[in-house]
Design a protein around this motif. Structure first.
Motif, PDB file in Angstrom:
ATOM      1  N   SER A   1      -0.399  -0.758  -4.550  1.00 54.14           N
ATOM      2  CA  SER A   1       0.674  -0.561  -5.517  1.00 54.14           C
ATOM      3  C   SER A   1       0.944  -1.847  -6.277  1.00 54.14           C
ATOM      4  O   SER A   1       0.813  -2.940  -5.741  1.00 54.14           O
TER       5      SER A   1
ATOM      6  N   LEU B   1       0.835  -1.198   0.000  1.00 49.11           N
ATOM      7  CA  LEU B   1       0.000   0.000   0.000  1.00 49.11           C
ATOM      8  C   LEU B   1       0.870   1.247   0.000  1.00 49.11           C
ATOM      9  O   LEU B   1       1.859   1.327   0.723  1.00 49.11           O
TER      10      LEU B   1
ATOM     11  N   TRP C   1      -8.382   1.280  -3.029  1.00 50.24           N
ATOM     12  CA  TRP C   1      -8.020   2.611  -2.551  1.00 50.24           C
ATOM     13  C   TRP C   1      -8.947   2.962  -1.401  1.00 50.24           C
ATOM     14  O   TRP C   1      -9.949   2.301  -1.172  1.00 50.24           O
TER      15      TRP C   1
ATOM     16  N   SER D   1      -6.780  -4.693  -6.515  1.00 43.04           N
ATOM     17  CA  SER D   1      -6.706  -3.243  -6.639  1.00 43.04           C
ATOM     18  C   SER D   1      -7.564  -2.666  -5.532  1.00 43.04           C
ATOM     19  O   SER D   1      -8.450  -3.328  -5.000  1.00 43.04           O
TER      20      SER D   1
ATOM     21  N   TRP E   1      -4.955   6.171   0.510  1.00 41.09           N
ATOM     22  CA  TRP E   1      -4.058   5.070   0.184  1.00 41.09           C
ATOM     23  C   TRP E   1      -4.511   4.390  -1.091  1.00 41.09           C
ATOM     24  O   TRP E   1      -5.653   4.529  -1.516  1.00 41.09           O
ATOM     25  N   GLY E   2      -3.602   3.660  -1.709  1.00 45.34           N
ATOM     26  CA  GLY E   2      -3.909   2.851  -2.883  1.00 45.34           C
ATOM     27  C   GLY E   2      -2.981   1.652  -2.917  1.00 45.34           C
ATOM     28  O   GLY E   2      -1.861   1.705  -2.418  1.00 45.34           O
TER      29      GLY E   2
END
Length: 124
Positions: free
Chosen positions: A87, A53, A100, A98, A84-85
């Motif tokens: 990576s 993340l 976020w 995936s 946050w996302g």
């Protein structure tokens, strides 16, 4: 990410200290708002899954006790907000994922204790 038992590893944080978020100086002898933008990266592992993340946010001073005798108040901790996302690097998530979301938290200046809650949506 699964709820329950998780392990956070490879947690790295970098920040820029004491930036003034306001474009104008404080009025009179009031408190100086100071914030520190930060970037962090962590690996979350749970139930055989691993996700990296990226966290971005800002930590701003929390001040109490502002009075005519103490116009700057007393810095007791910080308020933390950001996002946050997931990576794709340094390693792809296992399984492919995936996602976020947001993060919020606080710290206590006296003890150094920090708490951050990460919320959001992950799809696999």
């Amino acid at each position: 990410m699964d709820k329950g038992t998780q392990t956070v590893s490879n947690f790295f944080v970098t920040g820029d200290d004491n930036l003034n978020p306001a474009t104008e100086p404080t009025v009179g002898m009031g408190p100086n708002p100071r914030c520190s933008p930060f970037r962090a990266i962590l690996t979350d592992t749970s139930s055989g899954e691993a996700k990296t993340l990226n966290l971005y946010g800002v930590s701003c001073k929390k001040v109490i006790g502002i009075s005519s005798a103490n116009p700057s108040g007393m810095h007791v901790g910080d308020t933390i907000v950001g996002g946050w996302g997931i990576s794709a690097t340094p390693a792809p998530p296992v399984p492919d994922a995936s996602g976020w979301g947001t993060l919020s938290g606080s710290d206590v200046k006296l003890t150094g204790a920090t708490s951050v809650k990460i919320s959001g949506l992950v799809t696999e």
